[in-house]
Scaffold this motif. Structure first.
Motif, mmCIF file in Angstrom:
data_model
loop_
_atom_site.group_PDB
_atom_site.id
_atom_site.type_symbol
_atom_site.label_atom_id
_atom_site.label_comp_id
_atom_site.label_asym_id
_atom_site.label_seq_id
_atom_site.Cartn_x
_atom_site.Cartn_y
_atom_site.Cartn_z
ATOM 1 N N TYR A 196 34.776 -9.297 -4.087
ATOM 2 C CA TYR A 196 35.151 -10.654 -3.705
ATOM 3 C C TYR A 196 35.652 -10.740 -2.260
ATOM 4 N N LEU A 197 36.050 -9.608 -1.684
ATOM 5 C CA LEU A 197 36.533 -9.627 -0.306
ATOM 6 C C LEU A 197 35.403 -9.947 0.669
ATOM 7 N N GLN A 198 34.213 -9.414 0.408
ATOM 8 C CA GLN A 198 33.054 -9.681 1.258
ATOM 9 C C GLN A 198 32.233 -10.859 0.755
ATOM 10 N N HIS A 199 32.260 -11.065 -0.558
ATOM 11 C CA HIS A 199 31.458 -12.130 -1.171
ATOM 12 C C HIS A 199 32.320 -12.938 -2.139
ATOM 13 N N PRO A 200 33.132 -13.865 -1.632
ATOM 14 C CA PRO A 200 33.876 -14.732 -2.555
ATOM 15 C C PRO A 200 32.944 -15.416 -3.554
ATOM 16 N N ASP A 201 31.769 -15.824 -3.070
ATOM 17 C CA ASP A 201 30.700 -16.318 -3.940
ATOM 18 C C ASP A 201 29.535 -15.332 -3.859
ATOM 19 N N ILE A 202 29.048 -14.907 -5.015
ATOM 20 C CA ILE A 202 27.817 -14.110 -5.068
ATOM 21 C C ILE A 202 26.688 -15.110 -5.294
ATOM 22 N N ILE A 203 25.921 -15.414 -4.249
ATOM 23 C CA ILE A 203 24.916 -16.474 -4.329
ATOM 24 C C ILE A 203 23.604 -15.916 -4.879
ATOM 25 N N VAL A 204 23.179 -16.469 -6.007
ATOM 26 C CA VAL A 204 21.977 -16.002 -6.700
ATOM 27 C C VAL A 204 20.905 -17.091 -6.666
ATOM 28 N N LEU A 205 19.664 -16.691 -6.392
ATOM 29 C CA LEU A 205 18.528 -17.607 -6.532
ATOM 30 C C LEU A 205 18.199 -17.666 -8.021
ATOM 31 N N THR A 206 18.649 -18.718 -8.680
ATOM 32 C CA THR A 206 18.551 -18.768 -10.137
ATOM 33 C C THR A 206 17.251 -19.361 -10.653
ATOM 34 N N ASN A 207 16.658 -20.281 -9.885
ATOM 35 C CA ASN A 207 15.465 -20.945 -10.405
ATOM 36 C C ASN A 207 14.631 -21.484 -9.251
ATOM 37 N N ILE A 208 13.378 -21.775 -9.539
ATOM 38 C CA ILE A 208 12.458 -22.321 -8.547
ATOM 39 C C ILE A 208 11.749 -23.517 -9.154
ATOM 40 N N LEU A 209 11.842 -24.661 -8.478
ATOM 41 C CA LEU A 209 11.113 -25.855 -8.897
ATOM 42 C C LEU A 209 9.745 -25.790 -8.208
ATOM 43 N N PRO A 210 8.688 -25.456 -8.948
ATOM 44 C CA PRO A 210 7.385 -25.179 -8.332
ATOM 45 C C PRO A 210 6.884 -26.295 -7.422
ATOM 46 N N ASP A 211 6.456 -25.885 -6.225
ATOM 47 C CA ASP A 211 5.932 -26.808 -5.223
ATOM 48 C C ASP A 211 5.119 -25.978 -4.235
ATOM 49 N N PRO A 212 4.126 -26.581 -3.580
ATOM 50 C CA PRO A 212 3.333 -25.817 -2.602
ATOM 51 C C PRO A 212 4.163 -25.129 -1.526
ATOM 52 N N THR A 213 5.355 -25.653 -1.239
ATOM 53 C CA THR A 213 6.166 -25.045 -0.183
ATOM 54 C C THR A 213 6.854 -23.756 -0.612
ATOM 55 N N ASN A 214 6.907 -23.495 -1.925
ATOM 56 C CA ASN A 214 7.586 -22.275 -2.382
ATOM 57 C C ASN A 214 6.694 -21.406 -3.274
ATOM 58 N N THR A 215 5.384 -21.472 -3.037
ATOM 59 C CA THR A 215 4.471 -20.670 -3.850
ATOM 60 C C THR A 215 4.686 -19.172 -3.638
ATOM 61 N N TYR A 216 4.443 -18.415 -4.680
ATOM 62 C CA TYR A 216 4.503 -16.944 -4.669
ATOM 63 C C TYR A 216 5.903 -16.389 -4.360
ATOM 64 N N LEU A 217 6.924 -17.180 -4.614
ATOM 65 C CA LEU A 217 8.291 -16.701 -4.383
ATOM 66 C C LEU A 217 8.982 -16.289 -5.682
ATOM 67 N N GLY A 218 8.232 -16.278 -6.775
ATOM 68 C CA GLY A 218 8.787 -15.914 -8.073
ATOM 69 C C GLY A 218 9.519 -14.577 -8.100
ATOM 70 N N PRO A 219 9.009 -13.537 -7.414
ATOM 71 C CA PRO A 219 9.691 -12.237 -7.450
ATOM 72 C C PRO A 219 11.114 -12.262 -6.897
ATOM 73 N N TYR A 220 11.460 -13.313 -6.142
ATOM 74 C CA TYR A 220 12.805 -13.382 -5.570
ATOM 75 C C TYR A 220 13.819 -13.990 -6.540
ATOM 76 N N ARG A 221 13.332 -14.490 -7.659
ATOM 77 C CA ARG A 221 14.247 -15.084 -8.634
ATOM 78 C C ARG A 221 15.251 -14.032 -9.109
ATOM 79 N N SER A 222 16.495 -14.405 -9.231
ATOM 80 C CA SER A 222 17.618 -13.543 -9.634
ATOM 81 C C SER A 222 18.062 -12.594 -8.522
ATOM 82 N N SER A 223 17.584 -12.825 -7.296
ATOM 83 C CA SER A 223 18.047 -12.025 -6.161
ATOM 84 C C SER A 223 19.341 -12.610 -5.601
#
Length: 305
Positions: A196-223
């Protein structure tokens, strides 16, 4: 057994102790629940004779040693690892961590749990074998809240380019059933390794709302987000501010190995209204924990808790 359901839970109940109910009713008298206060430390028993001699203690059955201190907690501003706690509010602390309270032997934290935010607690301690009397003003230990359930509050999130970013929490893990080892490690060791000292919030990519602007980014989910355009992201506010900057593109580096996730600003802006309309995204961000309205509007674009 509180997690049981169906036939398994038939006739099962549990009692809430009267002191807990009484404390809750006292806490909410001002219309706000401040939660239980905590010292934010881990005590260790001092029953071994050689160990007691090392800390300069007589053979009187008193004293516990401070093993760890949460820097973000009330004790972190006053106590140190290795301090020996002899008494709390004039109640002698036995070498097994118990105190005598109202005619009963209870664990030392019971003295603290009967107090409220802003109350003070007095300790008699030994530090480097020298006696000291210290006072600690009590408060909640905010890192503990990451590993606790929250009720009747809206989740915090940022939606950008159809990507949903949220701070790691127990509720989030339950909602998304995240099994990623790195995310689990950051959750399990958030306090123990003082992440928590370096990351008060641990920011996670939890979901992707499919759209042409974010295609093929599925592998980054939960990063877990580490940097945006070279700037470290420590809180959800940091992420929102990073996306608000006038950059041609956003290079999002995740914790761990692998290429960064890249979003083109113009493409994101052109897709913004399309994504909001398609997924009924009422608000693109909620940076502060807010109470849930009595009649909330359901939205497919609203993140889970």
């Amino acid at each position: 057994f509180q997690g049981y359901s169906g036939d398994v839970a038939q006739g099962v109940a549990y009692m809430i102790p009267t002191p807990v109910i009484r404390r809750f009713l006292t806490d909410i008298k001002d219309g706000h629940y401040d939660k239980y206060v905590d010292l934010g430390l881990t005590p260790g028993n001092l029953q071994n004779p050689a160990q007691r001699r090392y800390f300069g203690l007589p053979d009187d059955g008193r004293g516990v040693v401070v093993r760890t201190v949460i820097e973000a907690g009330p004790a972190g501003r006053v106590l140190k690892e290795g301090d020996v706690l002899l008494s709390i509010d004039d109640h002698a602390i036995a070498s097994d961590g118990f105190v005598e309270l109202e005619g009963e032997r209870v664990e030392m934290p019971e003295v603290v749990e009967r107090k409220f935010k802003g109350d003070k607690v007095k300790f008699e301690i030994l530090r480097d074998k020298k006696p000291l009397t210290l006072t600690i003003e009590l408060d909640t230990v905010w890192p503990y809240q990451v590993q606790a359930h929250h009720y009747d509050t809206r989740p915090r999130y940022v939606v950008y380019g159809g990507l949903i970013f949220q701070p790691l929490s127990l509720d989030l893990l339950d909602a998304y059933q995240i099994s990623d080892p790195r995310v689990r490690h950051y959750f399990d060791y958030y306090i123990l390794e003082q992440l928590y000292l370096q990351h008060p919030d641990i920011i996670v990519l939890t979901n992707i709302l499919p759209d042409p602007t974010n295609t093929y980014l599925g592998p980054y989910r939960s990063s877990i987000v580490d940097e945006v355009n070279g700037k470290k992201i420590a809180t959800l506010n940091d992420l929102a501010q990073a996306f608000a900057e006038a950059s041609d593109r956003f290079v999002i580096k995740m914790i761990g190995q692998g290429p960064p996730l890249v979003l083109d600003r113009k493409e994101v802006e052109s897709a913004r209204e399309r994504i909001r309309t398609r997924y009924n995204v009422i608000a693109e961000q909620n940076l502060e924990e807010q109470p849930v309205a009595t009649k909330a509007t359901a939205s497919s674009g609203t993140p889970h808790s």
